[in-house]
Design an enzyme around this catalytic site. Structure first.
Site, short mmCIF file in Angstrom:
data_model
loop_
_atom_site.label_atom_id
_atom_site.label_comp_id
_atom_site.label_asym_id
_atom_site.label_seq_id
_atom_site.Cartn_x
_atom_site.Cartn_y
_atom_site.Cartn_z
N LYS A 1 -21.51 -8.33 -9.79
CA LYS A 1 -21.20 -7.63 -8.54
C LYS A 1 -22.13 -6.42 -8.33
O LYS A 1 -22.72 -6.22 -7.27
CB LYS A 1 -19.75 -7.18 -8.58
CG LYS A 1 -19.36 -6.17 -7.56
CD LYS A 1 -19.38 -6.75 -6.19
CE LYS A 1 -19.28 -5.69 -5.14
NZ LYS A 1 -18.96 -6.18 -3.83
N ARG B 1 -43.62 -16.29 -0.39
CA ARG B 1 -42.77 -15.72 -1.43
C ARG B 1 -42.50 -14.23 -1.24
O ARG B 1 -42.14 -13.54 -2.17
CB ARG B 1 -43.39 -15.98 -2.81
CG ARG B 1 -43.12 -17.39 -3.35
CD ARG B 1 -43.91 -17.70 -4.60
NE ARG B 1 -45.34 -17.65 -4.37
CZ ARG B 1 -46.05 -18.60 -3.77
NH1 ARG B 1 -45.44 -19.69 -3.36
NH2 ARG B 1 -47.34 -18.48 -3.58
N CYS C 1 -20.93 0.55 -0.73
CA CYS C 1 -21.34 -0.38 -1.78
C CYS C 1 -22.75 -0.14 -2.25
O CYS C 1 -22.99 0.26 -3.38
CB CYS C 1 -21.21 -1.80 -1.23
SG CYS C 1 -19.66 -2.03 -0.38
N ARG D 1 -17.39 -10.08 -1.96
CA ARG D 1 -18.81 -10.12 -1.57
C ARG D 1 -19.00 -10.02 -0.06
O ARG D 1 -20.10 -10.22 0.44
CB ARG D 1 -19.40 -11.48 -1.98
CG ARG D 1 -19.94 -11.52 -3.37
CD ARG D 1 -20.48 -12.91 -3.63
NE ARG D 1 -21.22 -12.97 -4.89
CZ ARG D 1 -21.57 -14.09 -5.48
NH1 ARG D 1 -21.24 -15.25 -4.94
NH2 ARG D 1 -22.25 -14.07 -6.60
N ASP E 1 0.87 -1.17 0.00
CA ASP E 1 0.00 0.00 0.00
C ASP E 1 0.91 1.22 0.00
O ASP E 1 1.93 1.23 0.68
CB ASP E 1 -0.89 0.00 1.25
CG ASP E 1 -2.09 0.90 1.09
OD1 ASP E 1 -3.23 0.39 1.16
OD2 ASP E 1 -1.91 2.12 0.88
N1 SAJ Z 1 -30.00 -1.35 5.39
C1 SAJ Z 1 -31.33 -0.95 5.53
N2 SAJ Z 1 -32.29 -1.93 5.60
C2 SAJ Z 1 -31.98 -3.26 5.54
C3 SAJ Z 1 -30.64 -3.64 5.38
C4 SAJ Z 1 -29.66 -2.67 5.30
O1 SAJ Z 1 -31.65 0.24 5.59
O2 SAJ Z 1 -32.92 -4.07 5.64
C5 SAJ Z 1 -28.93 -0.33 5.29
C6 SAJ Z 1 -27.84 -0.49 6.36
O3 SAJ Z 1 -28.20 0.13 7.56
C7 SAJ Z 1 -26.66 0.21 5.68
C8 SAJ Z 1 -26.88 -0.12 4.20
O4 SAJ Z 1 -28.23 -0.50 4.08
O5 SAJ Z 1 -26.70 1.61 5.84
C9 SAJ Z 1 -26.00 -1.22 3.64
O6 SAJ Z 1 -25.79 -2.22 4.59
P1 SAJ Z 1 -25.77 -3.78 4.29
O7 SAJ Z 1 -25.50 -4.45 5.55
O8 SAJ Z 1 -27.00 -4.19 3.55
O9 SAJ Z 1 -24.58 -3.96 3.22
P2 SAJ Z 1 -23.03 -3.48 3.15
O10 SAJ Z 1 -22.97 -2.20 2.38
O11 SAJ Z 1 -22.38 -3.51 4.47
O12 SAJ Z 1 -22.39 -4.66 2.25
C10 SAJ Z 1 -22.90 -4.93 0.95
C11 SAJ Z 1 -23.18 -6.42 0.81
N3 SAJ Z 1 -23.93 -6.69 -0.43
C12 SAJ Z 1 -25.12 -7.34 -0.43
O13 SAJ Z 1 -25.66 -7.73 0.57
C13 SAJ Z 1 -25.73 -7.59 -1.77
C14 SAJ Z 1 -21.86 -7.18 0.82
O14 SAJ Z 1 -22.07 -8.56 0.58
C15 SAJ Z 1 -20.92 -6.64 -0.27
O15 SAJ Z 1 -19.65 -7.28 -0.24
C16 SAJ Z 1 -20.70 -5.18 0.02
O16 SAJ Z 1 -21.97 -4.51 -0.02
C17 SAJ Z 1 -19.75 -4.63 -1.02
O17 SAJ Z 1 -18.56 -4.42 -0.69
O18 SAJ Z 1 -20.12 -4.52 -2.20
#
Ligand code: SAJ
Length: 403
Positions: free
Chosen positions: A198, A238, A252, A146, A29
């Site tokens: 992705k 469903r 993300c 992921r 890095d």
């Molecule tokens: N959130 C909500 N409601 C929910 C779930 C989450 O408002 O029901 C919010 C969370 O509070 C947060 C945001 O969404 O602010 C994202 O959080 P998250 O836990 O859903 O996801 P990330 O951003 O931490 O990680 C995601 C993941 N992708 C998916 O679930 C499809 C992870 O697997 C990926 O590796 C990551 O993005 C990435 O690096 O792309």
């Protein structure tokens, strides 16, 4: 030997995982401070299990450097910011990492890009660099990560993965490398498909969160309990509705879907609306705060405090966090004064920030729960006597306000 380039949230755990599974790894890095910290045996962010994994990797001989190395395989995991105006991905860090890899890479080395990029980036921005340098011998691969912050180590071990390569044999070689630690299924496909999967995965989640957020707004309009409605709907075999919240943060889900909107503006309609819905949630919360203040005769904004600054619970990552977005919106409305506290943010990053929960609560009368950290769930009796606005539906005290 594998040279992992970029030792952030993805690169570091990946490097540690490979090293502790018998692969010779050097992590590189350009950030000297970060490399010095890693060399002194300290990790750079909090994550369940990362300290143990780090020790294991050190025992297995992982090394860190600010220089890129001569290696058979490079794994590039540098950030890919997006341009907030054009909504397009900015691949400058990936491109410059590839340029620097070219300087040291031996003939036929494999260059794996883990960073999230929008579909077509490898063809549009990476291949031309390699061709211009007469390095068509290098084997480009896209292996998007992921893992979810908060459960990274478990997910590194168990998630299925996608590997995109031009040649099947190269894809299989990289598959063998990741299979050294990954117990999930590893699919080998072409590069463009891997790039698209992705972004689509994160877009799927963003659209579904937007649906839950829209439901929260509809239910608020008619004074219905959105959580009760979602609970009942999810009993249908469903239906699986996600949870509304104060907004979507992280690097993300709040970012990647914009790549599709930026690249396919006339096609990505549902995605565009969903992202606007999610991005509008901090303002919706701000508006609710105003309504709740009026209802409770609170006129002094300094009596209102936001609990939680991170983008989600139990992580110390504040990137794109709804709380920071809300504070920004407060500024845009030429206002100031909201107090803020987060148990996981020890540095001062915004004004009116507290580092002690009791003191924070003593100074305010309306508390807005923005993040459902374990701390607040466990200590919720401390909120008694306050007006409570719970955007996460975790507080069980009577009379709590919701989204
Ligand atoms: N959130 C909500 N409601 C929910 C779930 C989450 O408002 O029901 C919010 C969370 O509070 C947060 C945001 O969404 O602010 C994202 O959080 P998250 O836990 O859903 O996801 P990330 O951003 O931490 O990680 C995601 C993941 N992708 C998916 O679930 C499809 C992870 O697997 C990926 O590796 C990551 O993005 C990435 O690096 O792309």
């Amino acid at each position: 030997m594998v040279n992992v380039i970029g030792l952030g949230y993805i690169g570091l755990p990946t490097a540690l995982m490979l090293a502790s599974h018998g692969i010779k790894v050097i992590g590189s890095d350009y950030n000297e401070e970060l490399v010095t910290k890693l060399k002194s045996g300290r990790t750079t962010f909090k994550e369940d299990g990362i300290d143990d994994l780090f020790k294991e990797a050190l025992r297995s001989g992982i090394e860190f450097s600010t220089e890129y190395q001569v290696a058979d395989t490079y794994i590039i995991s540098v950030p890919t910011p997006y341009d907030k105006f054009s909504k397009k991905v900015d691949s400058k860090y990936v491109v410059s990492a590839v340029r620097d890899v070219i300087k040291v890479a031996p003939q036929n080395a494999i260059v794996v890009i883990e960073s999230t990029i929008s579909p077509g980036t490898i063809d549009k921005s990476i291949r031309p660099v390699i061709e211009a340098e007469n390095r068509a011998d290098l084997k480009l691969v896209h292996a998007p990560e992921r893992i979810i912050p908060g459960n990274m180590i478990f997910e590194l071990y168990n998630n299925n993965r996608t590997i995109g390569a031009d040649e099947k044999e190269v894809g299989e070689q990289v598959k063998t490398l990741y299979a050294s630690f990954c117990k999930g299924e590893i699919v080998v496909t072409d590069i463009k498909t891997a790039e698209m999967t992705k972004v689509v995965e994160n877009t799927f989640r963003a659209v579904n969160i937007a649906f839950a957020n829209e439901l929260a707004k509809i239910c608020r309009h008619d004074s219905l309990d959105v959580y009760e409605i979602i609970k009942i709907c999810n009993m249908h075999p469903r239906v699986n509705i996600l949870l509304p919240g104060p907004g979507v943060g992280g690097h993300c889900i709040s970012v990647d879907p914009w790549f599709l909107v930026g690249d396919y503006p006339s096609l990505a309609k549902v995605i565009d609306e969903s992202m606007k819905t999610n991005d509008g949630m901090p303002d919706f919360v701000l508006n609710r705060i105003y309504e709740i203040m009026k209802e409770n005769n609170i006129s002094d904004i300094s009596k209102v405090g936001l609990y939680g600054m991170t983008y989600k619970e139990n992580v110390d990552d504040m990137r794109e966090s709804p709380t920071l977005q809300l504070l920004e919106s407060q500024k845009r409305h030429l206002a100031e004064g909201l107090k803020v506290y987060d148990p996981l943010i020890t540095k001062d990053v915004v004004s009116n920030q507290y580092h002690d929960l009791d003191k924070f609560l003593d100074d305010i009368s309306l508390v807005v729960v923005m993040v459902k950290h374990d701390e607040i769930i466990k200590c919720q009796d401390k909120l008694e006597g306050h007006v409570i606005f719970d955007t996460q539906n975790v507080i069980t005290i009577d009379g709590v306000y919701h989204l």
